[in-house]
Design an enzyme around this catalytic site. Structure first.
Site, mmCIF file in Angstrom:
data_model
loop_
_atom_site.group_PDB
_atom_site.id
_atom_site.type_symbol
_atom_site.label_atom_id
_atom_site.label_comp_id
_atom_site.label_asym_id
_atom_site.label_seq_id
_atom_site.Cartn_x
_atom_site.Cartn_y
_atom_site.Cartn_z
ATOM 1 N N GLU A 141 0.836 -1.216 0.000
ATOM 2 C CA GLU A 141 0.000 0.000 0.000
ATOM 3 C C GLU A 141 0.867 1.262 0.000
ATOM 4 O OE1 GLU A 141 -2.938 -0.402 -0.833
ATOM 5 O OE2 GLU A 141 -3.221 -2.503 -0.302
ATOM 6 N N HIS A 144 1.821 2.046 -3.457
ATOM 7 C CA HIS A 144 0.796 2.814 -4.190
ATOM 8 C C HIS A 144 0.856 4.295 -3.811
ATOM 9 C CE1 HIS A 144 -1.122 -0.398 -6.275
ATOM 10 N NE2 HIS A 144 -1.592 -1.011 -5.192
ATOM 11 N N CYS A 151 2.329 -4.802 -10.350
ATOM 12 C CA CYS A 151 3.449 -5.351 -11.118
ATOM 13 C C CYS A 151 3.052 -6.731 -11.651
ATOM 14 C CB CYS A 151 4.644 -5.453 -10.165
ATOM 15 S SG CYS A 151 6.114 -6.130 -10.906
ATOM 16 N N CYS A 175 10.408 -6.359 -6.758
ATOM 17 C CA CYS A 175 11.274 -6.730 -7.885
ATOM 18 C C CYS A 175 12.176 -5.527 -8.179
ATOM 19 C CB CYS A 175 10.434 -7.095 -9.113
ATOM 20 S SG CYS A 175 9.722 -5.667 -9.963
HETATM 21 ZN ZN LIG Z 1 -2.494 -2.854 -4.937
HETATM 22 ZN ZN LIG Z 2 7.539 -5.332 -9.243
#
Ligand SMILES: [Zn+2]
Ligand SMILES: [Zn+2]
Length: 193
Positions: A141, A144, A151, A175
Site C-alpha cells: 500500500e 501505491h 506489477c 522486484c
Molecule cells: Zn495494490
Molecule cells: Zn515489481
C-alpha cells in the site's frame, strides 16, 4: 572563504496509526519494514478510535473510501504518508473485502488484519506468518502511495494478491523495477523542499 552548509531538510516521515483494537505490535512490524526496506523514517502514533460512520450496517464491514477520507482529514501535517492499521473487515464496492486500500499517489492507506489471521482452510497461521502478511500489505500500500502501480511479476510485493494464498506466495521484497521506481520517488522526495 567559508562554504555555506547545505540546508538540512527534515526527512520525510511515514506515520503508522493503529485504529480501534489493532495491536501496537503489528503497527511496529509495519514501521520496521518501512524503514528497513525503503530507508524511510517511520513512526508509530497512539491508537485512534475507528470513525463509526464508516461502518456499513448492511454488510457489517467498514467502507474503505470513507476511512481513507477520515484518515486524510486528521491533522497530521508533519507526516507525508499515513498507514492506518485496522483489525476490522474493510470493503470497497464490487469487492467482498480488501486486505488494504490506497489511492494511487495519495496520502493515506489502509491495512486490515481481519482476513490475515486465518488460513483459507480455517486453520490459524503462526504469529510470524501474520506479521509477514501485514508487512507485505503495508509495503504494497505504501508503494501505491509512492505512485507505483501493480506489477506483473508474480513474486513482487506490488503484484496484486486477491487471497491469502497468493499473498503467501509472493516474496517479502520488491522486484528490481519496482524497487528502482520507489527509490527514484523517495530520492526525489528527499530533495524536494
Ligand atoms: Zn495494490
Ligand atoms: Zn515489481
Amino acid at each position: 572563504m567559508t562554504q555555506v552548509p547545505p540546508i538540512q531538510r527534515p526527512a520525510p516521515v511515514v506515520a503508522v496509526i493503529p485504529f480501534g483494537s489493532a495491536p501496537l505490535t503489528a503497527a511496529k512490524v509495519i514501521a520496521a519494514h518501512v524503514s528497513g526496506y525503503l530507508d524511510l523514517e517511520a513512526e508509530v502514533l497512539p491508537c485512534v478510535k475507528i470513525p463509526p460512520a464508516a461502518l456499513d450496517e448492511r454488510r457489517l464491514q467498514y467502507n474503505a473510501a470513507a476511512l481513507i477520507q477520515a484518515v486524510e482529514s486528521m491533522a497530521l501535517d508533519d507526516y507525508f504518508k499515513i498507514l492506518a492499521l485496522f483489525d476490522v473487515d474493510l470493503f470497497i464496492p464490487l469487492f467482498t473485502h480488501v486486505f488494504g486500500e490506497a489511492r494511487q499517489n495519495g496520502r493515506a492507506a489502509l491495512i486490515s488484519l481481519f482476513r490475515l489471521q486465518t488460513n483459507p482452510k480455517g486453520s490459524s497461521p503462526s504469529t510470524e506468518r501474520v506479521f509477514e502478511r501485514i508487512a507485505k500489505i503495508g509495503l504494497h500500500e505504501l508503494g501505491h502511495l509512492l505512485d507505483v502501480l501493480h506489477c506483473d511479476d508474480d513474486r513482487c510485493l506490488m503484484h496484486f494478491c486477491g487471497d491469502v494464498d497468493a499473498l503467501d506466495r509472493i516474496d517479502l521484497n520488491f522486484c528490481r523495477y519496482c524497487r528502482l521506481a520507489l527509490h527514484r520517488k523517495i530520492g526525489r522526495l528527499a530533495r524536494s523542499p
